[in-house]
Design an enzyme around this catalytic site. Structure first.
Site, short mmCIF file in Angstrom:
data_model
loop_
_atom_site.label_atom_id
_atom_site.label_comp_id
_atom_site.label_asym_id
_atom_site.label_seq_id
_atom_site.Cartn_x
_atom_site.Cartn_y
_atom_site.Cartn_z
N ASP A 1 1.00 -1.53 -0.26
CA ASP A 1 0.52 -0.24 0.26
C ASP A 1 0.60 1.23 0.14
OD1 ASP A 1 -2.46 -2.03 0.05
OD2 ASP A 1 -2.24 -1.66 2.70
N TYR B 1 6.32 -9.89 7.19
CA TYR B 1 6.38 -8.90 7.23
C TYR B 1 6.91 -8.30 9.17
CZ TYR B 1 3.14 -7.66 3.30
OH TYR B 1 3.39 -7.05 2.17
#
Length: 249
Positions: free
Chosen positions: A52, A110
């Site tokens: 994003d 992540y």
């Protein structure tokens, strides 16, 4: 010839990875560089997944096809010569024609970095400046409820009715940064993640750390499959795609 690249980028100046009309994206910059290398032929890249706006990557992966034959070393050098300084190709590798950077992913890692200490203006685009204390012990208990195979619909912002939201998270951790005790690093590793899923999971952990909800409430929200039960999305600047793993290539 099909090639796989490993690359990093600073997401600060981009509206995410994926190509979007009239917006600056990482994919656009890579495809612009590849077009030059591929003698003016438009070249589409296929990444392991999108990130994003504002999210960073240390080990993103993508494949593409070129009409020319070029060595791995020269391809890496040519890409870096044609890319802006906030995108860097770490490795280029020739792969089989059947290889796919997205569909053959085995796992992704992540990490989300928070600063609990004094506000740091230098790191504001790379570390979430939370700047308050948190109950990290409670957060460590809560994150364990997110490990396993579940329908993560409660942590998905979009497409909650149509998309398959079952994913497997194999590793979770909350640790202090070894170089700075005021920072904590939240790690998730799994077979795949949905859009905003990691940031939404961090958001619920922050509520636990703020003692607004109990660690056990996380399990209840997860089981509910109801996004409205967890309305907090952590800011993008603290999130990094650290690693993408495949089987034998």
């Amino acid at each position: 010839m099909r090639y796989l690249i490993k690359f990093s980028y600073d997401g600060r100046n981009y509206c995410g990875f994926q190509m979007q009309p009239n917006l600056k994206t990482v994919q656009e910059e890579l495809e612009r560089a590849l077009k030059k290398i591929n003698k003016g032929t438009p070249t589409k890249i296929n990444a392991s997944g999108r990130t994003d706006k504002g999210v960073h990557a240390l080990g993103q992966m993508a494949h593409f096809d070129l009409d020319i034959k070029i060595t791995e070393h020269k391809l890496k050098r040519a890409l870096n010569s044609n890319l802006p300084e906030d995108i860097h190709v770490i490795e280029a590798k020739e792969v089989e024609e059947a290889f796919h950077a997205r569909y053959m992913v085995k796992s992704k890692k992540y990490q989300y970095i928070l600063n609990l200490g004094e506000y740091n203006p230098i790191e504001k685009d790379y570390v979430y400046q939370y700047n308050y204390t948190l109950d990290v012990k409670a957060m460590k208990k809560a994150i364990q409820y997110l490990k396993g195979t579940y329908d993560f619909r409660a942590f998905v912002t979009e497409n909650i009715k149509k998309e398959n939201c079952v994913r497997t998270i194999t590793k979770v951790a909350i640790e202090k940064d070894r170089s700075n005790a005021d920072k904590i690093i939240i790690t998730f590793e799994g077979n795949g993640f949905l859009r905003y899923q990691v940031r939404n999971m961090v958001g619920i952990l922050l509520k636990v750390g703020q003692r607004k909800i109990s660690p056990e409430k996380v399990a209840e929200i997860l089981k509910s499959c109801d996004r409205s039960k967890n309305g907090v999305t952590a800011p993008s600047e603290g999130l990094y795609l650290v690693e993408v793993k495949y089987g034998k290539i």
